[in-house]
Design an enzyme around this catalytic site. Structure first.
Site, PDB file in Angstrom:
ATOM      1  CD  GLU A  19      -2.531   1.482   2.583  1.00 51.25           C
ATOM      2  OE1 GLU A  19      -3.485   0.715   2.820  1.00 51.25           O
ATOM      3  OE2 GLU A  19      -2.174   2.399   3.365  1.00 51.25           O
ATOM      4  CE  LYS A 177     -17.312  -4.469   4.670  1.00 52.35           C
ATOM      5  NZ  LYS A 177     -16.063  -3.757   4.916  1.00 52.35           N
TER       6      LYS A 177
END
Ligand code: FAD
Length: 301
Positions: A19, A177
């Protein structure tokens, strides 16, 4: 593909991803350009780019996603948030990312913008990550050539999200989700292997089948450790805090050592991969991967 020899002599494949976040100054952008060349040369599964985190500019996220796509070999994965945005603005952001040729997303509700909190009307009225996952699926369906490609990742919280009242509520939400179309989960930071391993175990019992990547960050300073602890909603490990203080608050090698130990336990426990928060630096995360034997020699000098 790299492989990791696990205790017990069995060989299994372990992968990794990174990230990064948009730079906030010209000098930081130059340093980030250098770092992402090294990160990309390590052959990660993807490099994810944060969106609007810590008050950062959302346009800068899209620029960085485009930079990764056009100037590195790495696959960019775009974080996208809904907080304080209209449904139409979110839809436009999804299409802007797809127009840039990027089809991998991390779908998030997002942190409350600076100066607001969870009680703010704009934050309460935001679309949830679940609705964002659905919007991404709809946008893919509108682009027939791309309907079958692309990751839709979502966030997972081994130590619980502050809005959730129990682990089972958190897990139900994560499974929802998945049912909405998510095909990958990435965890919030945590400090103990069992936080992740017991969470994944419970998630499997609750019906979760998508991979859950543990998010790890090798800290270099006492200040970073405090920040990570606050994000994780956990007390920082006392031994690491003490060792960093003993080195004057700065000791990158200690962060590497602790992350290697944690990642080894996670991979041995069945984690499919590790997702490394880089803090926009390549040295420590590549040192972690080298120690874990997951890295082929880094060709960028
Ligand atoms: P949601 O999935 O919408 O919900 C959060 C939690 O609230 C759920 O886990 C659940 O416990 C509870 N909840 C919400 N609605 C319900 C419901 N209807 N029923 C039951 N429970 C419910 N923030 C940024 O601003 N930018 C970033 O780039 C960013 N990157 C991140 C990357 C990772 C890997 C992680 C873990 C977090 C990141 N964040 C980022 C932080 C994230 O946006 C915040 O943690 C935010 O508070 C929640 O986002 P979410 O997508 O998990 O929210």
């Amino acid at each position: 593909m790299n492989s990791l020899l696990l205790p017990g002599g069995g060989a299994t494949r372990a992968r990794f991803s990174f990230e990064v976040f948009p730079a906030r100054s010209g000098a930081a952008a130059l340093a980030l350009g250098h770092a992402v060349q090294h990160l990309s040369a390590a052959d990660p599964d993807f490099i994810s780019v944060t969106y609007g985190a810590n008050g950062s500019n959302r346009g800068a996220s899209l620029d960085l996603v485009k930079y990764l796509r056009d100037h590195t070999d790495a696959l960019p994965l775009a974080h996208l948030t809904t907080v304080s945005e209209t449904r139409e603005a979110v839809r436009e952001a999804i299409h802007a990312i797809m127009d840039a040729g990027v089809h991998d997303f991390l779908a998030l509700r997002g942190d409350p913008p600076r100066g607001t909190d969870e009680s703010d009307a704009g934050v309460i009225g935001s679309l949830s990550s679940l609705e964002l996952v659905q919007l991404i699926s709809e946008a893919r369906a509108e682009r027939p050539a791309f309907t079958s490609v692309g990751r839709t990742a979502v966030a997972a919280y081994p130590n619980g999200h502050p809005l959730s009242r129990s682990r089972s509520e958190d897990l139900d939400w994560l499974v929802a989700k998945q049912e909405a179309g998510a095909n990958l989960a990435i965890t919030q930071l945590f400090f103990h292997a069992d936080d992740y391993l017991s969470f994944v175990d419970d998630a499997g019992k609750a019906g979760l089948t998508i991979p859950v990547l543990p998010g790890l960050m090798p800290v270099a300073t006492s200040a970073q450790l405090r920040k990570v602890a606050s994000l994780a909603g956990q007390a920082a490990p006392a031994d690491l805090a003490r060792e960093l203080e003993a080195e004057g608050g700065y000791a990158p090698e200690l962060g590497v050592e602790h992350t290697v130990a944690l990642a080894s336990e996670l991979l041995a426990g069945g984690a499919p991969s590790v997702h490394l928060y880089t803090f926009n630096r390549h040295e420590q995360v590549l040192a972690v991967l080298r120690e874990l034997n997951l890295l082929t020699p880094d060709p960028v000098r």
